[in-house]
Scaffold this motif. Structure first.
Motif, PDB file in Angstrom:
ATOM      1  N   THR A 285       0.859  -1.188   0.000  1.00  0.00           N
ATOM      2  CA  THR A 285       0.000   0.000   0.000  1.00  0.00           C
ATOM      3  C   THR A 285       0.888   1.229   0.000  1.00  0.00           C
ATOM      4  O   THR A 285       1.959   1.234   0.599  1.00  0.00           O
ATOM      5  CB  THR A 285      -0.901   0.057   1.252  1.00  0.00           C
ATOM      6  N   GLN A 290       3.145   9.271  -0.117  1.00  0.00           N
ATOM      7  CA  GLN A 290       3.048   8.932  -1.541  1.00  0.00           C
ATOM      8  C   GLN A 290       1.653   9.264  -2.074  1.00  0.00           C
ATOM      9  O   GLN A 290       1.503   9.760  -3.188  1.00  0.00           O
ATOM     10  CB  GLN A 290       3.344   7.438  -1.763  1.00  0.00           C
ATOM     11  N   GLY A 316      15.087   5.903  -0.689  1.00  0.00           N
ATOM     12  CA  GLY A 316      14.233   4.782  -0.314  1.00  0.00           C
ATOM     13  C   GLY A 316      12.829   5.174   0.065  1.00  0.00           C
ATOM     14  O   GLY A 316      12.044   4.330   0.499  1.00  0.00           O
ATOM     15  N   LYS A 319      10.099   7.231  -4.361  1.00  0.00           N
ATOM     16  CA  LYS A 319       9.784   8.255  -5.349  1.00  0.00           C
ATOM     17  C   LYS A 319       9.435   7.635  -6.701  1.00  0.00           C
ATOM     18  O   LYS A 319       8.619   8.162  -7.446  1.00  0.00           O
ATOM     19  CB  LYS A 319      10.968   9.219  -5.515  1.00  0.00           C
ATOM     20  N   THR A 320      10.083   6.497  -7.001  1.00  0.00           N
ATOM     21  CA  THR A 320       9.880   5.899  -8.320  1.00  0.00           C
ATOM     22  C   THR A 320       8.412   5.546  -8.551  1.00  0.00           C
ATOM     23  O   THR A 320       7.863   5.789  -9.633  1.00  0.00           O
ATOM     24  CB  THR A 320      10.764   4.642  -8.470  1.00  0.00           C
ATOM     25  N   ARG A 480      10.917  -0.978   6.915  1.00  0.00           N
ATOM     26  CA  ARG A 480      12.356  -0.784   6.736  1.00  0.00           C
ATOM     27  C   ARG A 480      13.019  -0.907   8.089  1.00  0.00           C
ATOM     28  O   ARG A 480      12.554  -0.325   9.063  1.00  0.00           O
ATOM     29  CB  ARG A 480      12.641   0.606   6.185  1.00  0.00           C
TER      30      ARG A 480
END
Ligand code: ADP
Ligand code: MG
Length: 767
Positions: A285, A290, A316, A319-320, A480
């Motif tokens: 999710t 984001q 990390g 952003k992609t 993370r």
């Protein structure tokens, strides 16, 4: 290529004020020496500000001068030995001792005949005070200046003036062996004395000056070059800083308004399209950040104005995915998106990640491709001719909804059917030029999203990206485990041994390890500090604090000898012999490898065939191998803090915690060690970026060589002038909104046309 097309300013009709070549204004010889320092015209010279100011009443501390340093000192003549013949050869010698009241320094002059030295002997009478400049050398155990250039304060003025001026700060200019500081001062005063009100353009609007209590343009120059007090200097600096900020912000505001004036195609989201299909198949999710940024982008893409947005986010932070969702929205609306990466390694990685994330959504027209699917194409410089032709055709026909590439995407013959969005990853390696080149590839302005993982302090964002709006992703996706950083002193062999064992353990547990070195081979120049954001920035912003320091003004002393820096080739060879790593395949990665070799090394590392990768900073940006858990950074003190942070961001990207081992030869308590410790002490990229700025700034004080370099930002300090930059930005945007062509501010237009297009465009271009 740098040019006026980036600065859509309207030149005033008084162009040419202050553009007299120096040779006409101060004589060819002085002009030649000055030109070597940077200034070419009278205007340039007036903007060649003193680096600091001396105090006639306060002598330079002579005890701390270093051998080999080029210095300017204020001192008093303690003893004049008189002219005497030399003992062993023809000619005469004059020895003069100068002092700061405690330590002494010898001055030595040689002459063919005694009379050639008489002038010096007369001027340098015991008790005279003056400024002396030269290179510190040693002779029979005492330090000396041979043939120093000097000026005694009595030379300058008649006695009355000398008494009056005793309290005036003495401007000390960045000088060279060819021209001493006070000769520069004389040249400046000559030019300054010839200026009338109205000769010097006044780029600051009257209202702005009034609000901020700023002195006028000519007065500021007078105060900065010939201050009668420290208050004068402060008034001059305040005004000049505002001016620098305002001129730059006006240029940025003009860029922004020019871009907004070009229409863009609206790319509204399409329910049930490829983006929705993508969201549905995301294995995680989205974080709240984001989603939030996603909403902003969705709305901006739907407008018929070009989006101009900077997305910054911790390494990390994901952003992609955010960018990919925006690209898919554009594809849904019938357009194409280009993703520009700074290196081939990164472009290829983007291709892999994006294709993997899209799955069947990237397989348009293929068996098993989804109905809403598109194509993703890679276009880089190293493609073979056939692959390149195919990629070009896919971009030009519109068959490829997403085109990923490096600089090759910017080349003239790359065409798009309908380019709707340009995403630039890791912005600081791209300049304004490139942003513009890509924009030029579409009929209407494409929307622009710039992403950077180098956290950018707010002032820098306002200075360098003043034409963009900023969004920030501050939260990392859940799960993370973070990275622990440990400083390892290289002087402890047992600790180094432990480092290699630690890698072994990690590899045995299925992990991967990076070993980062500052150099490629023993014979190669250092790679570490290249392209460091902060360093570039500070090069252009010499420090001007410390107004009345009477310390020596020196060029940087030669760096002390230090142990050879770790190099990829040597370290890889060493590790292949290392008993703790027996049976572990060691890969190598650096910029000199061919694309195939880089790919192979990356693939072997990612897949686990070569779980240890010895590399330069080419892995710094964006590389994503979730299994990587250990990073050893050799000679960690050689990297900038932001760069270290980038490097560290390569590990701890999966669910296992990461360990970063920062190996350094820096002495405990040294500056270098402090930096490495600061790095180990926090994982907050913004904090590190700020620290980096502050630290470099101080380190920069010695870099006299940089002061003469062309830049219109001389006094503005990005670390400390936040308020000035913010005020200037607001006022500049306001002005440009009211009067885009600056018809009401002809002087501002003139200054923009003359200085910014050369200097600031170049400055901006680095980002
Ligand atoms: P960066 O911001 O450094 O470019 P990436 O976009 O490369 O970060 O994302 C880092 C990793 O996190 C990738 O493997 C990505 O798939 C993953 N990721 C992104 N968003 C999320 C999320 N919301 N939850 C979990 N993982 C995510
Ligand atoms: Mg990234």
């Amino acid at each position: 290529m740098r040019g006026s097309r980036h600065v859509p300013a309207v030149a005033g009709d008084r162009t040419g004020r202050l553009s007299t070549p120096l040779s006409k204004a101060v004589g060819p010889k002085t002009a030649e020496a000055l030109e070597k320092l940077g200034p070419r015209t009278t205007g340039d010279l007036l903007r060649y500000y003193p680096r600091r100011y001396g105090d006639r009443g306060k002598l330079t501390d002579l005890a701390h001068l270093r051998l080999g340093e080029h210095v300017t000192v204020i001192a008093q003549v303690a003893k004049n030995g008189g002219v005497r013949p030399m003992r062993n050869r023809n000619g005469a010698i004059l020895n003069v001792t100068i002092t700061d009241g405690r330590a002494e320094l010898q001055l030595t002059f040689f002459g063919k005949h005694a009379r050639t030295l008489d002038g010096h002997a007369n001027r340098l009478r015991t008790g005279a005070t003056g400024m002396f400049t030269g290179t510190v050398s040693a002779y029979r155990g005492s330090r000396q200046l041979t043939h120093p250039d000097y000026e005694t304060f009595a030379d300058l003025d008649d006695e009355f003036e000398a008494v009056q001026k005793i309290d005036w700060p003495v401007p000390i200019y960045p000088a060279s062996a060819a021209i001493a500081s006070w000769r520069i001062g004389t040249a400046v005063r000559t030019v300054l004395g010839a200026q009338q009100a109205g000769d010097v353009p006044e780029p600051l609007p009257a209202a702005y000056r009034e609000t901020h209590h700023l002195v006028g343009a000519l007065q500021a120059l007078q105060l900065v070059h010939e201050p009668h007090s420290t208050t004068d200097i402060a008034r001059a600096h305040l005004r000049l800083r505002h001016e620098e900020a305002f001129v730059l912000q006006t240029a940025l505001a003009q860029r922004r308004s020019a871009m907004l004036a070009r229409p863009a195609t609206a790319r509204p989201a399409r329910p049930g399209g490829i983006r929705d299909a993508f969201d549905a198949r995301l294995p995680f999710t989205l974080t709240a950040g984001q989603r939030e940024v996603g909403d902003v982008l969705e709305a901006e893409l739907a407008r018929p104005l070009p989006m101009q947005r900077l997305l910054q986010g911790e390494v990390g932070s994901g952003k992609t995915v955010v960018a990919l969702r925006a690209m898919l929205q554009v594809v849904d609306a019938g357009g194409q998106a280009a993703l520009l990466a700074p290196t081939e390694v990164l472009a290829q990685q983007h291709l892999r990640t994006i294709t993997a994330l899209l799955g069947p959504l990237a397989e348009a027209g293929m068996l098993g491709g989804a109905e809403e699917a598109t194509r993703v194409t890679l276009l880089t410089g190293s493609l073979g001719a056939t692959a390149r032709r195919k990629a070009l055709a896919a971009a030009a026909s519109g068959e490829a909804g997403i085109v990923i590439g490096t600089h090759a995407l910017l080349s003239e013959n790359v065409q798009f059917a309908d380019l709707g969005l340009v995403v630039i990853d890791e912005q600081h390696r791209f300049g304004v030029e490139q942003r513009d080149a890509l924009r030029a590839k579409a009929d209407a302005s494409p929307h622009l999203l710039v992403m950077t993982a180098t956290p950018i302090p707010r002032t820098v964002a306002m200075t360098s990206f003043g034409d963009l709006e900023t969004s920030t992703l501050s939260e990392l996706p859940a799960g993370r485990s973070g990275v622990e950083t440990v400083v390892v002193p290289a002087s402890r062999p047992a600790w180094i041994q432990r480092v290699w064992q630690r890698i072994r353990e990690e590899v045995d547990a299925g992990g991967r390890a990076y070993v980062v070195c500052p150099r490629i081979s023993a014979t190669e120049a250092e790679q570490g500090a290249e392209e460091d954001l902060v360093e570039d920035l500070l090069d252009d912003l010499p420090d001007t604090g410390d107004l009345l320091a009477t310390g020596a003004v020196g060029a940087a002393a030669p760096a002390p000898a230090r142990p050879a820096l770790a190099a990829v080739e040597e370290v890889a060879a060493l590790l292949r012999q290392e008993p703790a790593l027996e049976g572990v395949t060691i890969g190598e990665m650096h910029g000199r490898l061919s694309t195939e070799a880089k790919d192979a090394a990356m693939a072997a590392f990612a897949g686990g065939a070569a779980p240890v990768l010895v590399s330069t900073t080419v892995i710094e940006v964006g590389v994503d191998v979730p299994e990587a858990t250990v990073m050893v950074i050799l000679d960690a003190d050689r990297f900038g803090l932001s760069q270290l942070h980038q490097l560290r961001g390569r590990i701890g990207r999966g669910t296992k915690p990461g360990v970063c081992l920062a190996v350094t030869t820096a002495e405990p308590g040294s500056r270098a060690m402090e930096r490495v410790e600061a790095f180990a002490g926090t994982t907050d990229g913004f904090r590190l970026a700020e620290l980096d700025l502050e630290q470099r700034r101080e380190g920069d004080i010695l870099g006299a060589a940089q002061a003469g370099r062309g830049s219109s930002l001389r006094l503005l300090r990005v670390t400390k002038d936040l308020d000035i930059i913010a005020d200037a930005r607001a006022a500049a945007r306001d002005l440009v909104a009211r009067d885009p062509a600056l018809a009401t501010e002809p002087d501002l237009a003139e200054v923009l046309a003359e200085s910014l297009d050369e200097e600031t465009a170049e400055y901006l271009q680095r980002f």
